[in-house]
Motif scaffolding. Structure first.
Motif, PDB file in Angstrom:
ATOM      1  N   MET A   1       0.839  -1.283   0.064  1.00 15.25           N
ATOM      2  CA  MET A   1      -0.097  -0.078  -0.104  1.00 15.25           C
ATOM      3  C   MET A   1       0.768   1.411   0.221  1.00 15.25           C
ATOM      4  N   LEU A   2       0.549   2.192  -0.815  1.00 11.96           N
ATOM      5  CA  LEU A   2       1.155   3.408  -0.909  1.00 11.96           C
ATOM      6  C   LEU A   2       0.799   4.473  -0.057  1.00 11.96           C
ATOM      7  N   LEU A   3       1.492   5.469   0.481  1.00 13.27           N
ATOM      8  CA  LEU A   3       1.508   6.437   1.124  1.00 13.27           C
ATOM      9  C   LEU A   3       1.981   7.690   0.694  1.00 13.27           C
ATOM     10  N   SER A   4       1.162   8.703   0.548  1.00 16.05           N
ATOM     11  CA  SER A   4       1.698  10.067  -0.144  1.00 16.05           C
ATOM     12  C   SER A   4       2.597  10.528   1.160  1.00 16.05           C
ATOM     13  N   MET A   5       3.551  11.549   0.753  1.00 16.45           N
ATOM     14  CA  MET A   5       4.135  12.229   1.589  1.00 16.45           C
ATOM     15  C   MET A   5       3.097  13.573   2.004  1.00 16.45           C
ATOM     16  N   THR A   6       2.250  13.990   1.239  1.00 18.28           N
ATOM     17  CA  THR A   6       1.615  15.201   1.243  1.00 18.28           C
ATOM     18  C   THR A   6       0.112  14.724   2.197  1.00 18.28           C
ATOM     19  N   GLY A   7       0.043  15.419   3.302  1.00 21.86           N
ATOM     20  CA  GLY A   7      -1.003  15.219   4.045  1.00 21.86           C
ATOM     21  C   GLY A   7      -1.343  16.370   5.025  1.00 21.86           C
ATOM     22  N   PHE A   8      -2.561  16.341   5.488  1.00 17.99           N
ATOM     23  CA  PHE A   8      -2.884  17.341   6.458  1.00 17.99           C
ATOM     24  C   PHE A   8      -3.945  16.667   7.352  1.00 17.99           C
ATOM     25  N   GLY A   9      -3.879  16.912   8.842  1.00 19.94           N
ATOM     26  CA  GLY A   9      -4.557  16.514   9.895  1.00 19.94           C
ATOM     27  C   GLY A   9      -4.844  17.619  10.891  1.00 19.94           C
ATOM     28  N   LYS A  10      -6.022  17.415  11.426  1.00 18.91           N
ATOM     29  CA  LYS A  10      -6.587  18.592  12.464  1.00 18.91           C
ATOM     30  C   LYS A  10      -7.242  17.744  13.529  1.00 18.91           C
ATOM     31  N   SER A  11      -7.085  18.310  14.743  1.00 16.83           N
ATOM     32  CA  SER A  11      -7.886  17.772  15.968  1.00 16.83           C
ATOM     33  C   SER A  11      -8.236  19.155  16.944  1.00 16.83           C
ATOM     34  N   VAL A  12      -9.385  19.000  17.490  1.00 15.16           N
ATOM     35  CA  VAL A  12      -9.763  19.957  18.304  1.00 15.16           C
ATOM     36  C   VAL A  12     -10.092  19.359  19.682  1.00 15.16           C
ATOM     37  N   ALA A  13      -9.429  20.132  20.837  1.00 15.36           N
ATOM     38  CA  ALA A  13      -9.803  19.434  22.158  1.00 15.36           C
ATOM     39  C   ALA A  13     -10.035  20.714  23.104  1.00 15.36           C
ATOM     40  N   GLN A  14     -10.630  20.094  24.359  1.00  8.08           N
ATOM     41  CA  GLN A  14     -11.207  21.345  25.287  1.00  8.08           C
ATOM     42  C   GLN A  14     -10.424  20.981  26.624  1.00  8.08           C
TER      43      GLN A  14
ATOM     44  N   LEU B   1      -3.792  12.888   9.543  1.00 10.25           N
ATOM     45  CA  LEU B   1      -2.866  13.336   8.570  1.00 10.25           C
ATOM     46  C   LEU B   1      -2.590  11.873   7.706  1.00 10.25           C
ATOM     47  N   MET B   2      -2.455  10.717   8.647  1.00  9.72           N
ATOM     48  CA  MET B   2      -2.209   9.452   8.051  1.00  9.72           C
ATOM     49  C   MET B   2      -3.241   9.049   7.209  1.00  9.72           C
ATOM     50  N   GLN B   3      -4.567   9.300   7.514  1.00  7.85           N
ATOM     51  CA  GLN B   3      -5.633   8.905   6.586  1.00  7.85           C
ATOM     52  C   GLN B   3      -5.635   9.832   5.438  1.00  7.85           C
ATOM     53  N   PHE B   4      -5.162  11.001   5.490  1.00  8.48           N
ATOM     54  CA  PHE B   4      -5.288  11.756   4.180  1.00  8.48           C
ATOM     55  C   PHE B   4      -4.239  11.156   3.441  1.00  8.48           C
ATOM     56  N   ARG B   5      -2.986  10.931   3.789  1.00  9.58           N
ATOM     57  CA  ARG B   5      -1.903  10.355   3.074  1.00  9.58           C
ATOM     58  C   ARG B   5      -2.472   8.899   2.437  1.00  9.58           C
ATOM     59  N   ALA B   6      -3.293   7.991   3.134  1.00 14.19           N
ATOM     60  CA  ALA B   6      -3.553   6.976   2.483  1.00 14.19           C
ATOM     61  C   ALA B   6      -4.755   7.109   1.388  1.00 14.19           C
ATOM     62  N   LYS B   7      -5.404   7.997   1.507  1.00 12.93           N
ATOM     63  CA  LYS B   7      -6.305   8.384   0.612  1.00 12.93           C
ATOM     64  C   LYS B   7      -5.503   8.801  -0.817  1.00 12.93           C
ATOM     65  N   GLU B   8      -4.460   9.770  -0.787  1.00 14.50           N
ATOM     66  CA  GLU B   8      -3.542  10.133  -1.573  1.00 14.50           C
ATOM     67  C   GLU B   8      -2.671   9.082  -2.417  1.00 14.50           C
ATOM     68  N   GLY B   9      -2.530   8.128  -1.366  1.00 16.14           N
ATOM     69  CA  GLY B   9      -1.632   6.918  -1.911  1.00 16.14           C
ATOM     70  C   GLY B   9      -2.775   6.066  -2.762  1.00 16.14           C
TER      71      GLY B   9
ATOM     72  N   THR C   1      -1.467   5.036  -6.641  1.00 14.45           N
ATOM     73  CA  THR C   1      -1.429   3.540  -6.884  1.00 14.45           C
ATOM     74  C   THR C   1      -2.166   3.707  -8.129  1.00 14.45           C
ATOM     75  N   GLU C   2      -3.488   4.301  -8.254  1.00 12.03           N
ATOM     76  CA  GLU C   2      -4.013   4.365  -9.657  1.00 12.03           C
ATOM     77  C   GLU C   2      -3.402   5.006 -10.882  1.00 12.03           C
ATOM     78  N   PHE C   3      -2.611   5.935 -10.294  1.00 15.61           N
ATOM     79  CA  PHE C   3      -1.569   6.909 -11.475  1.00 15.61           C
ATOM     80  C   PHE C   3      -0.557   5.860 -11.834  1.00 15.61           C
ATOM     81  N   PHE C   4       0.343   5.473 -11.076  1.00 17.79           N
ATOM     82  CA  PHE C   4       1.273   4.585 -11.390  1.00 17.79           C
ATOM     83  C   PHE C   4       0.914   3.367 -12.253  1.00 17.79           C
ATOM     84  N   THR C   5      -0.230   2.703 -11.877  1.00 21.31           N
ATOM     85  CA  THR C   5      -0.603   1.445 -12.633  1.00 21.31           C
ATOM     86  C   THR C   5      -1.136   2.124 -13.955  1.00 21.31           C
ATOM     87  N   ARG C   6      -1.606   2.964 -14.246  1.00 24.38           N
ATOM     88  CA  ARG C   6      -2.049   3.417 -15.671  1.00 24.38           C
ATOM     89  C   ARG C   6      -0.846   3.659 -16.403  1.00 24.38           C
TER      90      ARG C   6
END
Length: 291
Positions: free
Chosen positions: A1-14, A144-152, A156-161
């Motif tokens: 499974m590929l992971l992109s190095m581009t990612g963003f994550g945000k969390s809010v706490a109190q 951020l890791m979930q974002f990376r996985a989606k970009e991955g 994967t689709e790009f490289f396969t083509r």
């Protein structure tokens, strides 16, 4: 499974009287480079934040920030006017040296600089607040890791083509390859026939011709390129963190394609090689973004 190095994550706490926002983003980098921006009251935990990030992110240029916003009625907020004056002086000097216009809205510019707004926060965090804060940082990293996985998945689709395109182009080489050998032989025989008064040994000529044609044989290059294409696909399906290996495989693919081009000696085969190189360059550009 590929992971992109581009990612963003945000969390809010109190925590009591404070809303904490954690943001983390990452871009391509050969090493792990973490830039953090943490309120003074949370600095005691900054090393823990960095260690947590380093344990989850192997590579990338990482920008990590924590914002604290007062939500209680009784809060003490003040502007750090001396610091803002220093910032303003530096901006004015920068504008003079670079020949730039001064900002139209000094308020918005100065308030964006760090530590210009002071907010009373506890001198140290309680264990409960520390746990909430660390959890928020962990949740931001998860995002951020979930974002990376989606970009991955997109990568994967790009490289396969691209790989399948190169594979199809490689299959198109064969008909021209057989035609090329016949043309080379015919051209040599035609040129020899134009030379008058020169006798030559036909058996020797046949041996030399076979030797010459064997030097132009591209079967090995085709086989190795096909193997590299398969290996690239297998590596994509492996564990995360395959970016460097994919880069190495791409280099090997480039060597075989270049050799194929230098041996082709045929216009149509050269066109196919150019198309292969175009597909490979697209792969190389995006491999840089793979973990």
């Amino acid at each position: 499974m590929l992971l992109s190095m581009t990612g963003f994550g945000k969390s809010v706490a109190q925590i009591p009287n404070k809303k904490i926002t954690v943001e983390i983003k990452s871009l391509n980098s050969k090493q792990l480079d973490i830039s953090s921006r943490v309120p003074a009251a949370f600095r005691e935990k900054e090393l823990e934040f960095r260690n947590l990030i380093a344990s989850r992110l192997e590579r990338g240029k990482v920008d990590f920030q924590i914002y604290a916003e007062s939500v209680g009625v009784e809060t003490t907020v003040s502007l750090n006017i001396p610091l803002m004056a220093a910032y303003k002086t530096q901006v004015e000097e920068m504008a003079r040296q670079l020949g730039l216009a001064w900002p139209d809205d000094w308020y918005s510019v100065l308030l964006r600089f760090p530590e210009t707004v002071k907010s009373e926060l506890p001198a140290s965090l309680s264990e409960e607040d520390s746990a909430v804060l660390m959890s928020a940082v962990g949740n931001a990293i998860d995002g951020l890791m979930q974002f990376r996985a989606k970009e991955g998945v997109k990568l994967t689709e790009f490289f396969t083509r691209r790989i399948e395109n190169i594979r199809a182009l490689l299959d198109n080489v064969e008909p021209f390859e057989k035609e090329r050998v016949a043309k080379i032989r015919a051209r040599i025989e035609e040129n020899l026939s134009k030379i008058d008064g020169v006798a030559f040994d036909k058996n020797r000529l046949e041996q030399e011709m076979i030797f010459y044609i064997e030097k132009l044989d591209v079967n090995e290059e085709k086989q190795r390129l096909a193997q590299h294409l398969n290996y690239f696909m297998e590596t994509m399906d492996g564990a995360p963190g395959q970016g460097k290996k994919l880069g190495f495989i791409s280099q090997e693919m480039g060597r075989e394609i270049n050799t194929l081009g230098s041996k082709s000696n045929h216009a149509e085969m050269q066109k196919i090689v150019v198309k292969m190189k175009d597909e490979l360059e697209q792969i190389k550009e995006q491999v840089l973004n793979v973990m």
